[in-house]
Design a protein around this motif. Structure first.
Motif, short mmCIF file in Angstrom:
data_model
loop_
_atom_site.label_atom_id
_atom_site.label_comp_id
_atom_site.label_asym_id
_atom_site.label_seq_id
_atom_site.Cartn_x
_atom_site.Cartn_y
_atom_site.Cartn_z
N HIS B 216 0.86 -1.18 0.00
CA HIS B 216 0.00 0.00 0.00
C HIS B 216 0.89 1.24 0.00
CE1 HIS B 216 -3.91 1.97 1.02
NE2 HIS B 216 -3.07 2.91 1.39
N MET B 218 2.26 4.85 0.51
CA MET B 218 2.03 5.93 1.48
C MET B 218 2.77 7.16 0.97
SD MET B 218 2.16 3.93 5.14
CE MET B 218 3.81 3.27 4.95
N SER B 220 3.49 10.86 1.31
CA SER B 220 3.35 11.98 2.24
C SER B 220 4.51 12.95 2.07
CB SER B 220 3.32 11.48 3.69
OG SER B 220 3.32 12.61 4.54
N VAL B 231 0.77 9.81 10.18
CA VAL B 231 0.02 9.37 8.99
C VAL B 231 0.37 7.92 8.61
CG1 VAL B 231 -0.45 11.67 8.10
CG2 VAL B 231 1.64 10.49 7.36
N ASP B 234 -1.54 5.77 11.02
CA ASP B 234 -2.96 5.80 10.69
C ASP B 234 -3.25 4.87 9.50
OD1 ASP B 234 -5.44 6.83 11.45
OD2 ASP B 234 -5.45 8.21 9.76
N THR B 235 -2.32 4.78 8.56
CA THR B 235 -2.49 3.89 7.40
C THR B 235 -2.43 2.43 7.84
OG1 THR B 235 -1.34 5.54 6.07
CG2 THR B 235 -1.58 3.34 5.10
N SER B 280 -0.38 3.14 16.26
CA SER B 280 -1.20 2.40 15.29
C SER B 280 -2.26 1.54 15.97
CB SER B 280 -0.31 1.53 14.39
OG SER B 280 0.40 0.59 15.17
N TYR B 335 3.41 0.42 2.86
CA TYR B 335 2.96 -0.42 3.97
C TYR B 335 2.75 -1.84 3.45
CZ TYR B 335 0.24 -2.26 7.84
OH TYR B 335 -0.19 -3.03 8.88
#
Lengths: 67, 351
Positions: B216, B218, B220, B231, B234-235, B280, B335
């Motif tokens: 995934h 990320m 940023s 962040v 949070d992911t 997390s 991720y």
């Protein structure tokens, strides 16, 4: 368990019968009995599961040859 | 003439025409769907020169079919995948690693989950073999990345017996099941490399296997370490993740630019893990009811009593969050949620 001589039955849903048979063959127990229940299993409600379980117990008793 | 060992690979008469030969392999389900390099006796013999081990030595028995992975059989699949001779020791080490009990190959091969085996190469051999650790390291374009991951998949399928739809029961699977391999970008990492974290010397080369449930992105542009950690954490926290209900071992591929931001803030790798682990936590009420019940059952010893107001840790301890630095320029990290019921295993690659 089967290797230790204990009566053994594998409970498997019908979507996984092929896997169960292949695994049994790979592990040297090609005749290991499978008690088959309908798939899907995980999303059933508790009351439905009780019915499935009681049917499964009957299968298991037959497969292990209990009177 | 001495008799061949019982576990010697069989010679099979195959068509000479390349198109027919490729079809021959497809029909027998010996391929992953892509054309293969014909594993002729000569090519396999040449591949075997890549290791000092005996051809018929058993490296491992590969679940779920528990086929014997001899050096010769590993070499055959390496040829088919397009590997070079010096790739063979990596595949031998990787085959040992996936067969370690803690990796749970049985579960990974036969599950409905989309689990790929991710190979992370560390140490001097990664450079020597030109395993990509930089731009597009999880994508196409590198011989080593493409063929090492592919060869391991063929080993798992042809020796382990996990054919799609038969013993491989993946509901959808994922593209990483064709190949999933990279090196750590040790040159641009501000921290010690992965193999050192796992007890090896910087001069030693290793392969680490991870039961990866996908990737995934990320993206940023955060310039502040606190903001970045917030962040990323949070992911990590999503309610359909296997990691939360069973206490898993998720991984973060930190891009070099993100790694520098964290390092510049004075954070060690262990501190980054700790911060991510703390931040997390997943609110139990975000889970489906049945998943909450499964979590309650699976983690009751570890967590004690939990309720819908609980914050669930992603793994049982902060070190359960895996970190590797890889990639090129850009504001991206990746991720990699795990299968959950698996632990990464690292093995030394014999030189």
């Amino acid at each position: 368990m089967a290797k230790k001589g204990l009566a053994s039955v594998v409970v498997v849903s019908n979507a996984f019968v092929g896997l169960g048979k292949a695994q049994a063959r790979s592990l040297g127990h090609p005749t290991l009995p499978l008690a088959v229940i309908a798939h899907p299993f995980g999303s059933r409600k508790r009351e439905e599961l009780k019915t499935v379980a009681s049917q499964c117990v009957s299968q298991i008793i037959t497969l292990v040859g209990l009177p | 003439m001495s008799a061949l060992p019982l576990n010697a690979a069989s010679l099979v008469e195959a068509p000479e025409d390349l198109d027919e030969l490729i079809e021959f392999f497809h029909l027998r389900r010996w391929s992953d769907g892509l054309p293969i390099v014909p594993p002729t006796r000569e090519r396999v013999q040449r591949m075997l020169t890549g290791s000092r081990r005996q051809a018929h030595e058993v490296v491992a028995r590969v679940a779920p079919g528990f086929g014997e992975a001899t050096v010769e059989r590993i070499a055959i699949n390496a040829v088919m995948a397009g590997c070079r001779v010096d790739h063979l020791p990596v595949l031998i080490a990787a085959t040992e690693a996936i067969s370690d009990k803690s990796f749970n190959l049985q579960g990974i091969q036969a599950t409905t989950n989309p689990v790929a085996v991710w190979l992370i190469i560390n140490g001097p051999l990664a450079l020597q073999l030109e395993v990509n650790s930089g731009m597009n390291c999880l994508g196409q374009g590198s011989v080593a990345n493409a063929t090492l991951g592919r060869a391991l998949r063929l080993i798992m399928q042809n020796i382990g017996g996990a054919l799609p739809g038969d013993m491989d029961r993946a509901t959808q699977g994922q593209p990483g099941k064709f190949s999933f391999c990279c090196a750590e970008n040790e040159a641009q990492s501000p921290w010690l490399p992965l193999q050192v974290d796992r007890g090896f010397a910087p001069t030693q080369s290793t392969v680490t296997v991870v039961g990866a449930a996908g990737t995934h992105n990320m993206n940023s542009h955060a310039k502040d370490a606190d903001d970045l950690i917030r962040v990323v954490a949070d992911t990590m926290a999503f309610p359909t993740s296997n990691d939360y209900w069973i206490s898993g071992e998720p991984w973060i591929v930190i891009g070099p630019e993100h790694a520098q931001i964290l390092h510049a803030a004075g954070l060690t790798k262990a501190e980054v893990k700790q911060r991510l682990w703390q931040a997390s936590g997943l609110s139990a009420k975000r889970m489906a009811k049945v998943e909450f019940q499964r979590t309650h059952t699976a983690r009751c010893e570890e967590l004690g009593a939990i309720d819908l107001d609980s914050s669930l840790p992603i793994s049982s301890h902060a070190d359960g969050v895996g970190i590797v630095v890889a990639g090129g320029p850009g504001t991206h990290s990746v991720y990699v949620p795990s299968f959950g019921d698996t632990r990464a295993v690292t093995r030394l690659i014999e030189s």
